[in-house]
Write a protein that holds these residues in place. Structure first.
Motif, PDB file in Angstrom:
ATOM      1  N   ASN A  24      51.404  40.285  41.928  1.00  0.00           N
ATOM      2  CA  ASN A  24      51.605  40.774  43.290  1.00  0.00           C
ATOM      3  C   ASN A  24      53.083  41.081  43.476  1.00  0.00           C
ATOM      4  O   ASN A  24      53.945  40.319  43.008  1.00  0.00           O
ATOM      5  CB  ASN A  24      51.147  39.744  44.325  1.00  0.00           C
ATOM      6  CG  ASN A  24      49.634  39.675  44.443  1.00  0.00           C
ATOM      7  OD1 ASN A  24      49.008  40.485  45.122  1.00  0.00           O
ATOM      8  ND2 ASN A  24      49.037  38.698  43.759  1.00  0.00           N
ATOM      9  N   TRP A  58      55.936  42.363  46.479  1.00  0.00           N
ATOM     10  CA  TRP A  58      56.242  42.608  47.888  1.00  0.00           C
ATOM     11  C   TRP A  58      57.598  43.294  48.001  1.00  0.00           C
ATOM     12  O   TRP A  58      58.498  43.024  47.189  1.00  0.00           O
ATOM     13  CB  TRP A  58      56.323  41.294  48.656  1.00  0.00           C
ATOM     14  CG  TRP A  58      55.100  40.464  48.715  1.00  0.00           C
ATOM     15  CD1 TRP A  58      54.210  40.391  49.755  1.00  0.00           C
ATOM     16  CD2 TRP A  58      54.604  39.539  47.725  1.00  0.00           C
ATOM     17  NE1 TRP A  58      53.209  39.496  49.465  1.00  0.00           N
ATOM     18  CE2 TRP A  58      53.418  38.953  48.232  1.00  0.00           C
ATOM     19  CE3 TRP A  58      55.066  39.159  46.460  1.00  0.00           C
ATOM     20  CZ2 TRP A  58      52.692  38.013  47.513  1.00  0.00           C
ATOM     21  CZ3 TRP A  58      54.337  38.229  45.740  1.00  0.00           C
ATOM     22  CH2 TRP A  58      53.169  37.665  46.260  1.00  0.00           C
ATOM     23  N   ASN A  94      47.996  35.357  50.133  1.00  0.00           N
ATOM     24  CA  ASN A  94      49.028  36.333  50.463  1.00  0.00           C
ATOM     25  C   ASN A  94      49.150  37.364  49.351  1.00  0.00           C
ATOM     26  O   ASN A  94      49.695  37.086  48.288  1.00  0.00           O
ATOM     27  CB  ASN A  94      50.358  35.599  50.682  1.00  0.00           C
ATOM     28  CG  ASN A  94      51.429  36.510  51.230  1.00  0.00           C
ATOM     29  OD1 ASN A  94      51.161  37.664  51.561  1.00  0.00           O
ATOM     30  ND2 ASN A  94      52.640  36.003  51.315  1.00  0.00           N
ATOM     31  N   GLU A  95      48.645  38.563  49.582  1.00  0.00           N
ATOM     32  CA  GLU A  95      48.661  39.612  48.566  1.00  0.00           C
ATOM     33  C   GLU A  95      49.852  40.529  48.765  1.00  0.00           C
ATOM     34  O   GLU A  95      50.369  40.695  49.867  1.00  0.00           O
ATOM     35  CB  GLU A  95      47.350  40.395  48.606  1.00  0.00           C
ATOM     36  CG  GLU A  95      46.134  39.543  48.274  1.00  0.00           C
ATOM     37  CD  GLU A  95      44.859  40.357  48.237  1.00  0.00           C
ATOM     38  OE1 GLU A  95      44.917  41.567  48.504  1.00  0.00           O
ATOM     39  OE2 GLU A  95      43.807  39.770  47.935  1.00  0.00           O
ATOM     40  N   GLY A  96      50.306  41.128  47.672  1.00  0.00           N
ATOM     41  CA  GLY A  96      51.499  41.949  47.693  1.00  0.00           C
ATOM     42  C   GLY A  96      51.379  43.176  48.571  1.00  0.00           C
ATOM     43  O   GLY A  96      50.294  43.747  48.722  1.00  0.00           O
ATOM     44  N   SER A  97      52.514  43.602  49.130  1.00  0.00           N
ATOM     45  CA  SER A  97      52.542  44.804  49.961  1.00  0.00           C
ATOM     46  C   SER A  97      52.675  46.069  49.124  1.00  0.00           C
ATOM     47  O   SER A  97      52.232  47.145  49.536  1.00  0.00           O
ATOM     48  CB  SER A  97      53.705  44.719  50.964  1.00  0.00           C
ATOM     49  OG  SER A  97      54.936  44.490  50.291  1.00  0.00           O
ATOM     50  N   SER A 123      48.885  44.692  45.095  1.00  0.00           N
ATOM     51  CA  SER A 123      47.931  43.616  45.340  1.00  0.00           C
ATOM     52  C   SER A 123      46.973  43.594  44.159  1.00  0.00           C
ATOM     53  O   SER A 123      46.211  44.550  43.955  1.00  0.00           O
ATOM     54  CB  SER A 123      47.173  43.843  46.651  1.00  0.00           C
ATOM     55  OG  SER A 123      46.094  42.928  46.764  1.00  0.00           O
ATOM     56  N   TRP A 124      47.036  42.538  43.374  1.00  0.00           N
ATOM     57  CA  TRP A 124      46.290  42.507  42.110  1.00  0.00           C
ATOM     58  C   TRP A 124      44.792  42.717  42.306  1.00  0.00           C
ATOM     59  O   TRP A 124      44.135  43.347  41.488  1.00  0.00           O
ATOM     60  CB  TRP A 124      46.531  41.184  41.400  1.00  0.00           C
ATOM     61  CG  TRP A 124      45.891  41.101  40.045  1.00  0.00           C
ATOM     62  CD1 TRP A 124      44.794  40.384  39.683  1.00  0.00           C
ATOM     63  CD2 TRP A 124      46.338  41.786  38.861  1.00  0.00           C
ATOM     64  NE1 TRP A 124      44.515  40.562  38.357  1.00  0.00           N
ATOM     65  CE2 TRP A 124      45.443  41.418  37.828  1.00  0.00           C
ATOM     66  CE3 TRP A 124      47.376  42.661  38.587  1.00  0.00           C
ATOM     67  CZ2 TRP A 124      45.590  41.903  36.525  1.00  0.00           C
ATOM     68  CZ3 TRP A 124      47.514  43.140  37.293  1.00  0.00           C
ATOM     69  CH2 TRP A 124      46.633  42.768  36.287  1.00  0.00           C
ATOM     70  N   THR A 136      43.209  44.507  44.426  1.00  0.00           N
ATOM     71  CA  THR A 136      42.764  45.819  44.905  1.00  0.00           C
ATOM     72  C   THR A 136      43.407  46.996  44.186  1.00  0.00           C
ATOM     73  O   THR A 136      42.919  48.116  44.303  1.00  0.00           O
ATOM     74  CB  THR A 136      43.042  45.963  46.414  1.00  0.00           C
ATOM     75  OG1 THR A 136      44.452  45.822  46.654  1.00  0.00           O
ATOM     76  CG2 THR A 136      42.295  44.901  47.206  1.00  0.00           C
TER      77      THR A 136
END
Length: 232
Positions: free
Chosen positions: A188, A190, A207-210, A213-214, A216
């Motif tokens: 992830n 950000w 909390n997924e990266g902006s 996001s792994w 998606t």
């Protein structure tokens, strides 16, 4: 009938081989396995758009027994090569970080907790701030290294590649740089700080990266196997 069956079998075999060598995964939690040897092309392209950066936090789960293989995560473009590159290093604290083509840790080996290549899962995070001009490195949820860096800006519009430098994310040719050998997943990224890194390590938050996001992000894989894993 026998000839038709043989031709069908050959076609199926070719299809299976091509699927293994080069395929697109639209989303998923599966982890990536980059096999030996390190001098063979092996990579995964993460399809996302990246703005200009003045800060980033990048985290990944990794498992390997090799300290001399290639990048865990690489980002850049032809105009701005090796803008971000996070790799294992056989020296010092066990990792190296390149920003805008420069090794920002230099010869500094003061990390308190080296990143081991012991065949177990480890959680690595790199947090960079262009305003503060410093980099923080976390291993398994704990801050292990803070270091000043003379980098204030990273250009957007590049490619994110797992397991190899973005400069060589191609399907043929002899690589100049080694590929990573081992397992990588849960990446992830950000374009902000702070991020709850201790919470991510114990899987206490989603909390997924902006930027990445792994779960998606679409992945284009070459010579990479995928499998289900849960490091937590």
């Amino acid at each position: 009938m026998g000839r038709a069956t043989t031709m069908f079998g050959q076609t199926l075999l070719v299809a299976l081989v091509l699927t293994f060598c080069f395929y697109r995964e639209t989303a998923g939690r599966r982890f990536l396995h980059f096999p030996e040897p390190a001098n063979r092309l092996s990579w995964s392209l993460l399809e996302t758009k990246t703005p200009d950066l003045d800060t980033f936090t990048a985290c990944a789960w990794i498992k390997t027994i090799r300290t001399t293989s290639g990048p865990i995560l690489s980002y850049g473009s032809k105009r701005h090569p090796r803008s971000i590159e996070i790799s294992y290093s056989p020296h010092g604290h066990g990792y190296s970080v390149i920003l805008n083509g420069m090794s920002v840790l230099g010869g500094y080996y003061g990390g308190e907790a080296p990143l081991p290549a012991d065949g177990n899962w480890h959680f690595l995070c790199v947090m960079w701030s262009g305003v503060k001009r410093k980099i923080d490195v976390y291993r398994d949820g704990f801050l292990t290294l803070s270091f000043p860096v003379n980098v204030s800006h990273i250009a957007g519009g590049g490619d994110w590649v797992v397991g190899h430098t973005h400069l060589e994310a191609v399907t043929e040719g002899y690589p100049k740089y080694p590929s990573f050998v081992g397992y990588v997943g849960g990446i992830n990224v950000w374009n902000r700080e702070p991020v709850d890194i201790p919470g991510l390590f114990v899987c206490a938050n989603g909390n997924e990266g902006s930027i990445i996001s792994w779960n998606t992000v679409t992945k284009t894989n070459f010579m990479v196997a995928t499998y289900a894993a849960s490091p937590c």
